[in-house]
Write an enzyme that holds these catalytic residues in place. Sequence first.
Site, short mmCIF file in Angstrom:
data_model
loop_
_atom_site.label_atom_id
_atom_site.label_comp_id
_atom_site.label_asym_id
_atom_site.label_seq_id
_atom_site.Cartn_x
_atom_site.Cartn_y
_atom_site.Cartn_z
N THR A 1 -42.07 59.20 59.41
CA THR A 1 -41.55 58.13 58.66
C THR A 1 -42.80 56.60 59.11
O THR A 1 -42.54 55.83 58.00
CB THR A 1 -39.93 57.19 58.76
N ARG B 1 -44.78 56.47 67.65
CA ARG B 1 -44.31 55.95 65.03
C ARG B 1 -44.05 56.86 65.59
O ARG B 1 -44.49 58.51 65.57
CB ARG B 1 -46.29 56.01 65.01
N ASP C 1 -53.84 60.78 72.14
CA ASP C 1 -53.68 62.21 72.62
C ASP C 1 -55.64 62.07 72.87
O ASP C 1 -55.87 62.92 73.84
CB ASP C 1 -53.84 62.99 71.44
N ASP D 1 -56.02 60.95 66.82
CA ASP D 1 -55.35 60.08 67.89
C ASP D 1 -55.33 59.67 69.71
O ASP D 1 -55.91 60.14 70.19
CB ASP D 1 -53.73 61.28 67.83
C1 PRP Z 1 -50.32 55.09 67.69
C2 PRP Z 1 -51.14 54.00 68.56
C3 PRP Z 1 -50.49 52.53 68.19
C4 PRP Z 1 -49.66 53.22 66.72
C5 PRP Z 1 -50.63 52.52 65.66
O1 PRP Z 1 -48.88 55.25 69.43
O2 PRP Z 1 -51.27 53.44 70.49
O3 PRP Z 1 -49.16 51.92 69.20
O4 PRP Z 1 -49.89 54.22 66.71
O5 PRP Z 1 -49.65 53.15 64.30
P1 PRP Z 1 -49.52 51.81 63.72
O6 PRP Z 1 -50.19 50.89 63.11
O7 PRP Z 1 -49.11 52.71 62.18
O8 PRP Z 1 -48.00 51.59 64.25
P2 PRP Z 1 -48.43 56.19 68.81
O9 PRP Z 1 -47.15 56.39 68.33
O10 PRP Z 1 -49.25 57.50 68.85
O11 PRP Z 1 -48.00 56.62 70.25
P3 PRP Z 1 -48.75 57.24 71.50
O12 PRP Z 1 -49.54 55.49 72.02
O13 PRP Z 1 -47.27 56.85 73.13
O14 PRP Z 1 -49.60 58.00 71.66
N1 URA Z 2 -52.39 56.19 65.88
C1 URA Z 2 -53.85 56.67 65.83
O1 URA Z 2 -53.70 57.02 67.54
N2 URA Z 2 -54.35 56.84 65.28
C2 URA Z 2 -54.84 56.76 64.76
O2 URA Z 2 -55.67 56.59 63.01
C3 URA Z 2 -53.67 55.62 63.37
C4 URA Z 2 -51.86 55.76 64.70
#
Ligand code: PRP
Ligand code: URA
Length: 209
Positions: free
Chosen positions: A108, A104, A203, A200
């Site tokens: 944006t 994500r 993370d 997160d």
């Molecule tokens: C996080 C999470 C989802 C997304 C949720 O992933 O694991 O996939 O954000 O957000 P949304 O519903 O607003 O799309 P992230 O993009 O941080 O990637 P990662 O899993 O690689 O940390």
């Molecule tokens: N992705 C995450 O990991 N945490 C949130 O709260 C939203 C998006």
Amino acid sequence: MSTVHVLNHPLIQHKLSYIRDKRTGTKDFRALVDEVAALMAFEVTRDLPVEEVEVETPVGPATVKKLSGKKLGLIPILRAGIGMSEGILRMIPAARVGHVGLYRDPETLQPHEYYVKLPNDVEERELLVIDPMLATGGSVVEAINSLKKRGAKSMRLICLVAAPEGVRYVQEAHPDVDIYLAALDEKLNEKGYIVPGLGDAGDRLFGTK
Ligand code: PRP
Ligand code: URA
């Protein structure tokens, strides 16, 4: 319209309270997400069809039940979905595993797909799509679009924590996909994080920042 199931099992809720706690470090966070995912798998698969078959026990014949429906597939959304996949696979070890890689954009909040690898009979499987966080819903909607484009027909979504905005978006875009959550939270904040959420997920699972 799809159904939203919030899994209020005491063990799930107990473990989720530690997952949410900011004092929980990476090692425990990862172990707890794994455990909750396994418990969720138990609830998510409660309605799978079974058929009666005959086996011989050491004592004599027995009529027993085996799964009879579609074969299962597990689709973790990278990267954080990986944290839930082992726990679910312990419950359904014969499932094939596909991956959809999305991140994500932090400005944006739009999802960007960077990887897709699926079992070649994806259209014949009941797919469990997994991602700990359903925030705006952009990532999950994009992942399901991508799966349907490649032939997927039947899916359920499993997330730890969701915001109402994300649930609405998924229900509007994919009314055929039932949603299973450990918690439905209050809202999103201005940065698109779930409140109160757990921070997160990626993370915290992998110890990155
Ligand atoms: C996080 C999470 C989802 C997304 C949720 O992933 O694991 O996939 O954000 O957000 P949304 O519903 O607003 O799309 P992230 O993009 O941080 O990637 P990662 O899993 O690689 O940390
Ligand atoms: N992705 C995450 O990991 N945490 C949130 O709260 C939203 C998006």
